[in-house]
Design a protein around this motif. Structure first.
Motif, PDB file in Angstrom:
ATOM      1  N   LEU A  42       0.834  -1.213   0.000  1.00  0.00           N
ATOM      2  CA  LEU A  42       0.000   0.000   0.000  1.00  0.00           C
ATOM      3  C   LEU A  42       0.861   1.251   0.000  1.00  0.00           C
ATOM      4  CD1 LEU A  42      -2.847  -1.070   2.402  1.00  0.00           C
ATOM      5  CD2 LEU A  42      -3.083  -0.455  -0.002  1.00  0.00           C
ATOM      6  N   TRP A  43       1.925   1.232   0.772  1.00  0.00           N
ATOM      7  CA  TRP A  43       2.818   2.389   0.782  1.00  0.00           C
ATOM      8  C   TRP A  43       3.461   2.566  -0.592  1.00  0.00           C
ATOM      9  CZ3 TRP A  43       8.268   2.388   0.419  1.00  0.00           C
ATOM     10  CH2 TRP A  43       8.838   3.645   0.585  1.00  0.00           C
ATOM     11  N   LEU A  44       3.914   1.483  -1.202  1.00  0.00           N
ATOM     12  CA  LEU A  44       4.502   1.547  -2.538  1.00  0.00           C
ATOM     13  C   LEU A  44       3.490   2.059  -3.554  1.00  0.00           C
ATOM     14  CD1 LEU A  44       6.896   0.863  -4.416  1.00  0.00           C
ATOM     15  CD2 LEU A  44       5.892  -1.415  -4.666  1.00  0.00           C
ATOM     16  N   SER A  45       2.274   1.572  -3.474  1.00  0.00           N
ATOM     17  CA  SER A  45       1.221   2.012  -4.393  1.00  0.00           C
ATOM     18  C   SER A  45       0.907   3.496  -4.220  1.00  0.00           C
ATOM     19  CB  SER A  45      -0.041   1.185  -4.162  1.00  0.00           C
ATOM     20  OG  SER A  45      -1.070   1.605  -5.003  1.00  0.00           O
ATOM     21  N   SER A  46       1.029   3.992  -3.006  1.00  0.00           N
ATOM     22  CA  SER A  46       0.743   5.416  -2.766  1.00  0.00           C
ATOM     23  C   SER A  46       1.784   6.323  -3.423  1.00  0.00           C
ATOM     24  CB  SER A  46       0.677   5.702  -1.271  1.00  0.00           C
ATOM     25  OG  SER A  46       1.968   5.705  -0.696  1.00  0.00           O
TER      26      SER A  46
END
Length: 180
Positions: free
Chosen positions: A21-25
């Protein structure tokens, strides 16, 4: 003794989901071009955290759920599993949001691969959280609990053999029948 593998699987899935999720953000989620009379063609790119502001809070929530899963046990862990499942479904929904717009016709230079990857990583993270929730609801009550190895002495006394206690009292020099 309960098997620790399902617990570590759930913790691993939640940690992986948080990282994804952090990477996707950080990835590009939206791209538009417009013509400005003074500046010409203006390209606007929005990252996942700008387009779907829930991504970073969901990543932090996945990390917090790790603590909740490890610290709880029994019915409370199953309830936490239900919460984890709902968070996962919500995360999948955030990843699929605006999917028709992504696959619509766009001008040349549109970063389709990057945008689809950003949304896909969020969906993958949501599926990981959902799977963790299913595992917790299904078998969370059988998973070991934080500090379960260090039960109160009363638990140990319940498992003791009364005949053995009598013999140990005799070995120590006391009369076990004197108090009866």
């Amino acid at each position: 003794m309960s098997d620790r593998r399902p617990l570590w699987t759930v913790v691993g899935l939640l940690a992986l989901a948080s990282l994804l999720l952090w990477l996707s953000s950080l990835m590009t989620w939206s791209w538009t071009q417009r013509t400005d009379p003074l500046a010409g063609v203006v390209t606007t790119k929005l990252t996942g955290s700008q387009e779907a502001t829930a991504l970073v809070p969901l990543a932090l929530l996945a990390l917090a759920l790790i603590a909740a899963v490890v610290a709880t046990g029994g019915l409370l862990r199953r309830i936490a599993g239900g919460v984890v499942f709902l968070v996962g479904v919500g995360t999948v929904w955030v990843g699929f949001d605006n999917a028709p717009e992504i696959f619509a016709t766009h001008p040349a230079g549109y970063p389709t691969v990057t945008i689809v990857a950003g949304h896909g990583i969020a969906v993958l993270a949501g599926l990981a959280v959902t799977l963790a929730g299913v595992l917790l609801v299904r078998s969370g009550h059988r998973m070991p609990r934080l500090g379960a190895r260090y039960q109160a002495p009363a638990q140990a006394k319940k498992a003791a053999d009364p005949d053995r206690d009598l013999w140990q009292a005799l070995d120590s020099g006391s009369d076990p029948t004197a108090n009866q």
